[in-house]
Design a protein around this motif. Structure first.
Motif, PDB file in Angstrom:
ATOM      1  N   UNK A   1       0.758  -0.902   0.306  1.00 11.16           N
ATOM      2  CA  UNK A   1       0.237  -0.262   0.153  1.00 11.16           C
ATOM      3  C   UNK A   1       1.128   1.168  -0.157  1.00 11.16           C
ATOM      4  N   UNK A   2       2.118   0.888   1.120  1.00 13.51           N
ATOM      5  CA  UNK A   2       2.764   2.422   1.139  1.00 13.51           C
ATOM      6  C   UNK A   2       3.788   2.338  -0.462  1.00 13.51           C
ATOM      7  N   UNK A   3       3.928   1.519  -0.991  1.00 15.48           N
ATOM      8  CA  UNK A   3       4.565   1.898  -2.572  1.00 15.48           C
ATOM      9  C   UNK A   3       3.697   2.069  -3.304  1.00 15.48           C
ATOM     10  N   UNK A   4       2.487   2.253  -3.757  1.00 12.74           N
ATOM     11  CA  UNK A   4       1.204   1.873  -4.482  1.00 12.74           C
ATOM     12  C   UNK A   4       1.232   3.764  -3.894  1.00 12.74           C
ATOM     13  N   UNK A   5       1.080   4.015  -2.773  1.00  9.76           N
ATOM     14  CA  UNK A   5       1.079   5.274  -2.935  1.00  9.76           C
ATOM     15  C   UNK A   5       1.983   6.434  -3.142  1.00  9.76           C
ATOM     16  N   UNK A   6       3.125   5.860  -2.548  1.00  3.78           N
ATOM     17  CA  UNK A   6       4.083   7.057  -3.002  1.00  3.78           C
ATOM     18  C   UNK A   6       4.135   6.812  -4.956  1.00  3.78           C
ATOM     19  N   UNK A   7       4.003   5.814  -5.327  1.00  3.38           N
ATOM     20  CA  UNK A   7       4.460   5.718  -7.155  1.00  3.38           C
ATOM     21  C   UNK A   7       2.690   7.346  -7.599  1.00  3.38           C
ATOM     22  N   UNK A   8       1.399   6.927  -6.773  1.00  9.55           N
ATOM     23  CA  UNK A   8       0.389   7.428  -7.090  1.00  9.55           C
ATOM     24  C   UNK A   8       0.605   8.654  -7.115  1.00  9.55           C
ATOM     25  N   UNK A   9       1.699   9.173  -5.821  1.00  6.87           N
ATOM     26  CA  UNK A   9       2.022  10.852  -5.541  1.00  6.87           C
ATOM     27  C   UNK A   9       2.883  11.096  -6.525  1.00  6.87           C
ATOM     28  N   UNK A  10       4.094  10.563  -6.976  1.00  8.02           N
ATOM     29  CA  UNK A  10       4.765  11.217  -8.234  1.00  8.02           C
ATOM     30  C   UNK A  10       4.141  11.240  -9.260  1.00  8.02           C
ATOM     31  N   UNK A  11       3.340   9.888  -9.506  1.00  4.79           N
ATOM     32  CA  UNK A  11       3.055   9.980 -10.861  1.00  4.79           C
ATOM     33  C   UNK A  11       1.831  11.407 -11.168  1.00  4.79           C
ATOM     34  N   UNK A  12       1.056  11.711  -9.920  1.00  5.41           N
ATOM     35  CA  UNK A  12       0.835  12.533  -9.571  1.00  5.41           C
ATOM     36  C   UNK A  12       1.193  13.979  -9.674  1.00  5.41           C
ATOM     37  N   UNK A  13       2.436  14.107  -9.796  1.00  5.02           N
ATOM     38  CA  UNK A  13       3.161  15.799  -9.412  1.00  5.02           C
ATOM     39  C   UNK A  13       3.937  15.906 -10.999  1.00  5.02           C
ATOM     40  N   UNK A  14       4.079  14.405 -11.709  1.00  9.20           N
ATOM     41  CA  UNK A  14       4.769  14.485 -13.153  1.00  9.20           C
ATOM     42  C   UNK A  14       3.538  14.366 -13.775  1.00  9.20           C
ATOM     43  N   UNK A  15       2.558  13.709 -13.753  1.00 10.33           N
ATOM     44  CA  UNK A  15       1.854  13.627 -15.291  1.00 10.33           C
ATOM     45  C   UNK A  15      -0.151  14.450 -14.801  1.00 10.33           C
ATOM     46  N   UNK A  16      -0.208  15.421 -13.732  1.00  8.48           N
ATOM     47  CA  UNK A  16      -1.263  15.387 -13.245  1.00  8.48           C
ATOM     48  C   UNK A  16      -2.810  14.511 -12.962  1.00  8.48           C
ATOM     49  N   UNK A  17      -2.126  13.742 -13.341  1.00  3.48           N
ATOM     50  CA  UNK A  17      -3.282  12.400 -13.043  1.00  3.48           C
ATOM     51  C   UNK A  17      -3.788  12.467 -11.462  1.00  3.48           C
ATOM     52  N   UNK A  18      -4.650  12.665 -11.091  1.00  6.48           N
ATOM     53  CA  UNK A  18      -5.217  12.702 -10.135  1.00  6.48           C
ATOM     54  C   UNK A  18      -5.738  11.588  -8.791  1.00  6.48           C
ATOM     55  N   UNK A  19      -5.037  10.933  -9.107  1.00  7.93           N
ATOM     56  CA  UNK A  19      -5.442   9.854  -7.699  1.00  7.93           C
ATOM     57  C   UNK A  19      -3.897   9.558  -7.114  1.00  7.93           C
TER      58      UNK A  19
END
Length: 66
Positions: free
Chosen positions: A11-29
């Protein structure tokens, strides 16, 4: 206990990746963007979650099965 550490690490891995994806691509999750006290520190929080996930996986591997 080993399975619990693995699940929390995943869960920590998924949330960490989601945060980085959001910062660099504007996907909101992801959870990091929804918490207000991380404003301005989302990248640091995401990297910290990734480091936490690696530590949790290492702790899970050091445990005996069962």
């Amino acid at each position: 206990m080993k399975q619990l550490l693995e699940v929390v690490g995943f869960l920590a891995l998924v949330q960490g990746v989601a945060g980085l994806v959001h910062e660099f691509t504007d996907l909101r999750w992801g959870l990091v963007q929804k918490l207000g006290f991380f404003d301005g520190y989302e990248i640091y929080a995401s990297v910290a979650l990734l480091v936490l996930s690696v530590a949790l996986f290492a702790a899970a591997e050091s445990r005996k099965p069962g």
